[in-house]
Design a protein around this motif. Structure first.
Motif, mmCIF file in Angstrom:
data_model
loop_
_atom_site.group_PDB
_atom_site.id
_atom_site.type_symbol
_atom_site.label_atom_id
_atom_site.label_comp_id
_atom_site.label_asym_id
_atom_site.label_seq_id
_atom_site.Cartn_x
_atom_site.Cartn_y
_atom_site.Cartn_z
ATOM 1 N N THR A 111 45.452 -26.052 47.171
ATOM 2 C CA THR A 111 46.253 -25.972 48.394
ATOM 3 C C THR A 111 46.646 -27.365 48.870
ATOM 4 O OG1 THR A 111 44.232 -25.859 49.718
ATOM 5 C CG2 THR A 111 45.276 -23.783 49.157
ATOM 6 N N GLU A 112 45.753 -28.321 48.732
ATOM 7 C CA GLU A 112 46.044 -29.706 49.121
ATOM 8 C C GLU A 112 47.117 -30.299 48.217
ATOM 9 O OE1 GLU A 112 43.363 -33.639 50.285
ATOM 10 O OE2 GLU A 112 42.538 -32.101 48.955
ATOM 11 N N MET A 113 47.024 -30.032 46.918
ATOM 12 C CA MET A 113 48.026 -30.544 45.986
ATOM 13 C C MET A 113 49.392 -29.931 46.253
ATOM 14 S SD MET A 113 46.417 -32.730 44.176
ATOM 15 C CE MET A 113 44.721 -33.165 43.806
ATOM 16 N N ALA A 114 49.410 -28.648 46.571
ATOM 17 C CA ALA A 114 50.678 -27.968 46.829
ATOM 18 C C ALA A 114 51.368 -28.526 48.068
ATOM 19 C CB ALA A 114 50.448 -26.469 46.981
ATOM 20 N N ALA A 115 50.577 -29.004 49.031
ATOM 21 C CA ALA A 115 51.148 -29.513 50.285
ATOM 22 C C ALA A 115 51.525 -30.986 50.215
ATOM 23 C CB ALA A 115 50.149 -29.304 51.426
ATOM 24 N N ALA A 116 51.007 -31.722 49.235
ATOM 25 C CA ALA A 116 51.224 -33.171 49.163
ATOM 26 C C ALA A 116 52.519 -33.499 48.426
ATOM 27 C CB ALA A 116 50.046 -33.827 48.451
ATOM 28 N N ASP A 117 53.098 -34.645 48.739
ATOM 29 C CA ASP A 117 54.247 -35.162 48.002
ATOM 30 C C ASP A 117 53.715 -36.020 46.862
ATOM 31 O OD1 ASP A 117 56.550 -36.191 46.987
ATOM 32 O OD2 ASP A 117 57.201 -37.202 48.824
ATOM 33 N N LEU A 118 53.686 -35.441 45.662
ATOM 34 C CA LEU A 118 53.103 -36.111 44.501
ATOM 35 C C LEU A 118 54.161 -36.565 43.493
ATOM 36 C CD1 LEU A 118 50.092 -33.689 43.878
ATOM 37 C CD2 LEU A 118 50.105 -35.843 45.153
ATOM 38 N N ARG A 119 55.423 -36.482 43.871
ATOM 39 C CA ARG A 119 56.494 -36.785 42.926
ATOM 40 C C ARG A 119 56.368 -38.208 42.388
ATOM 41 N NH1 ARG A 119 61.345 -35.074 46.789
ATOM 42 N NH2 ARG A 119 59.857 -36.052 48.226
ATOM 43 N N GLY A 120 56.224 -38.287 41.056
ATOM 44 C CA GLY A 120 56.151 -39.570 40.381
ATOM 45 C C GLY A 120 54.826 -40.296 40.506
ATOM 46 N N ARG A 121 53.831 -39.654 41.125
ATOM 47 C CA ARG A 121 52.551 -40.332 41.352
ATOM 48 C C ARG A 121 51.575 -40.091 40.208
ATOM 49 N NH1 ARG A 121 51.924 -42.345 46.547
ATOM 50 N NH2 ARG A 121 50.417 -43.664 45.435
ATOM 51 N N THR A 122 50.695 -41.063 40.000
ATOM 52 C CA THR A 122 49.560 -40.926 39.098
ATOM 53 C C THR A 122 48.316 -40.665 39.932
ATOM 54 O OG1 THR A 122 50.487 -42.331 37.364
ATOM 55 C CG2 THR A 122 48.094 -42.142 37.438
ATOM 56 N N LEU A 123 47.515 -39.702 39.486
ATOM 57 C CA LEU A 123 46.264 -39.369 40.160
ATOM 58 C C LEU A 123 45.099 -39.712 39.244
ATOM 59 C CD1 LEU A 123 48.425 -37.553 41.626
ATOM 60 C CD2 LEU A 123 46.598 -35.883 41.957
ATOM 61 N N LEU A 124 44.074 -40.323 39.809
ATOM 62 C CA LEU A 124 42.808 -40.505 39.120
ATOM 63 C C LEU A 124 41.857 -39.446 39.662
ATOM 64 C CD1 LEU A 124 42.449 -44.393 39.324
ATOM 65 C CD2 LEU A 124 43.745 -43.008 37.681
ATOM 66 N N SER A 125 41.263 -38.657 38.779
ATOM 67 C CA SER A 125 40.534 -37.460 39.204
ATOM 68 C C SER A 125 39.078 -37.490 38.764
ATOM 69 C CB SER A 125 41.207 -36.216 38.618
ATOM 70 O OG SER A 125 40.426 -35.066 38.823
ATOM 71 N N SER A 126 38.195 -37.317 39.733
ATOM 72 C CA SER A 126 36.769 -37.166 39.449
ATOM 73 C C SER A 126 36.285 -35.893 40.122
ATOM 74 C CB SER A 126 35.975 -38.366 39.970
ATOM 75 O OG SER A 126 34.585 -38.148 39.819
ATOM 76 N N THR A 127 35.963 -34.873 39.314
ATOM 77 C CA THR A 127 35.478 -33.608 39.851
ATOM 78 C C THR A 127 34.064 -33.353 39.356
ATOM 79 O OG1 THR A 127 36.264 -32.204 38.043
ATOM 80 C CG2 THR A 127 37.840 -32.726 39.788
ATOM 81 N N THR A 128 33.418 -32.367 39.952
ATOM 82 C CA THR A 128 32.026 -32.081 39.596
ATOM 83 C C THR A 128 31.890 -31.659 38.147
ATOM 84 O OG1 THR A 128 31.696 -31.329 41.869
ATOM 85 C CG2 THR A 128 29.984 -30.780 40.291
ATOM 86 N N ASN A 129 32.852 -30.869 37.643
ATOM 87 C CA ASN A 129 32.708 -30.292 36.310
ATOM 88 C C ASN A 129 33.901 -30.576 35.398
ATOM 89 O OD1 ASN A 129 30.208 -28.580 36.842
ATOM 90 N ND2 ASN A 129 31.572 -27.811 38.423
#
Length: 225
Positions: free
Chosen positions: A85-103
């Motif tokens: 839901t957070e990703m759907a609401a954010a403006d991520l166009r052209g952005r790189t994400l670094l992701s650390s999740t539990t699993n």
């Protein structure tokens, strides 16, 4: 096409050792979060095995957004959590994400030696199946689990995707029955505890996204057919 269902980090490592096309299945929530972010225009998502690993990777991507969660909550100081839901609401166009999740992100790092690494779930199962049918690989479907333990939603996600890949008749459960089984998961309970029930709805929205996260180098991009 041989289809194997694996579990956890050892399963991810075994899939890579066999040179299988490997699908990481973390239904609640990394698979859905990554697919949602890429569908929303994110250029790349780089999975990191830990917060320390993320800070190392950040040296190569100083403009990237930091995304991550522990126990479903955004890591303090990060730009984003790991919520579809957070990703759907954010403006991520052209952005790189670094992701650390539990699993999920740890599973990806373990499987990174495989010839193809994808993220799959109920949200994009048909798109993943179409992509794999266009490539001549045996396939491993790796259930991510939760805190080192198997969870029903990943097992059902893997068996659902295996069903889509082999095209054999009707699945043993309806979509509504799958949702009800998944409500019994501790992953669902964890979302409820922090007020994120809407995340569950998106994670169990069958074929709501037509995007396949494909590992390209050290990050996921939206695959091209």
């Amino acid at each position: 096409m041989r289809i194997t269902i694996e579990q956890g980090l050892p399963g991810a490592e075994a899939a890579a050792a066999r040179d299988d096309a490997t699908v990481i299945i973390d239904v609640i929530r990394a698979s859905t979060t990554y697919a949602t972010a890429l569908a929303g225009g994110a250029e790349c998502i780089v999975p990191c095995a830990s917060r320390a690993h993320l800070e190392e990777v950040r040296q190569r991507y100083p403009e990237a957004l930091r995304s991550g969660e522990r126990e479903c909550k955004r890591i303090e100081g990060y730009d984003l959590g790991s919520s579809p839901t957070e990703m759907a609401a954010a403006d991520l166009r052209g952005r790189t994400l670094l992701s650390s999740t539990t699993n999920g992100s740890r599973m990806v790092v373990a499987a990174s030696g495989a010839p193809l690494v994808l993220m799959g779930g109920f949200c994009n199962g048909s798109a993943v199946a179409r992509f794999l049918h266009n490539h001549d690989y045996d396939v491993s479907l790796v259930c991510s689990g939760r805190l080192g333990e198997p969870v029903i939603e990943d097992w059902l996600g893997a068996t659902w995707l295996a069903h889509l890949l082999d095209g054999s008749g009707d699945f043993e459960l309806s979509q509504d029955e799958i949702r009800e089984r998944c409500r019994s998961s501790p992953s669902h309970d964890a979302l409820l505890a922090v007020g994120l029930e809407r995340n569950f709805d998106l994670c169990l929205a069958f074929d709501s996204l037509d995007v396949v996260p494909l590992l390209d180098g050290d990050g996921f991009v939206a695959a091209k057919d």
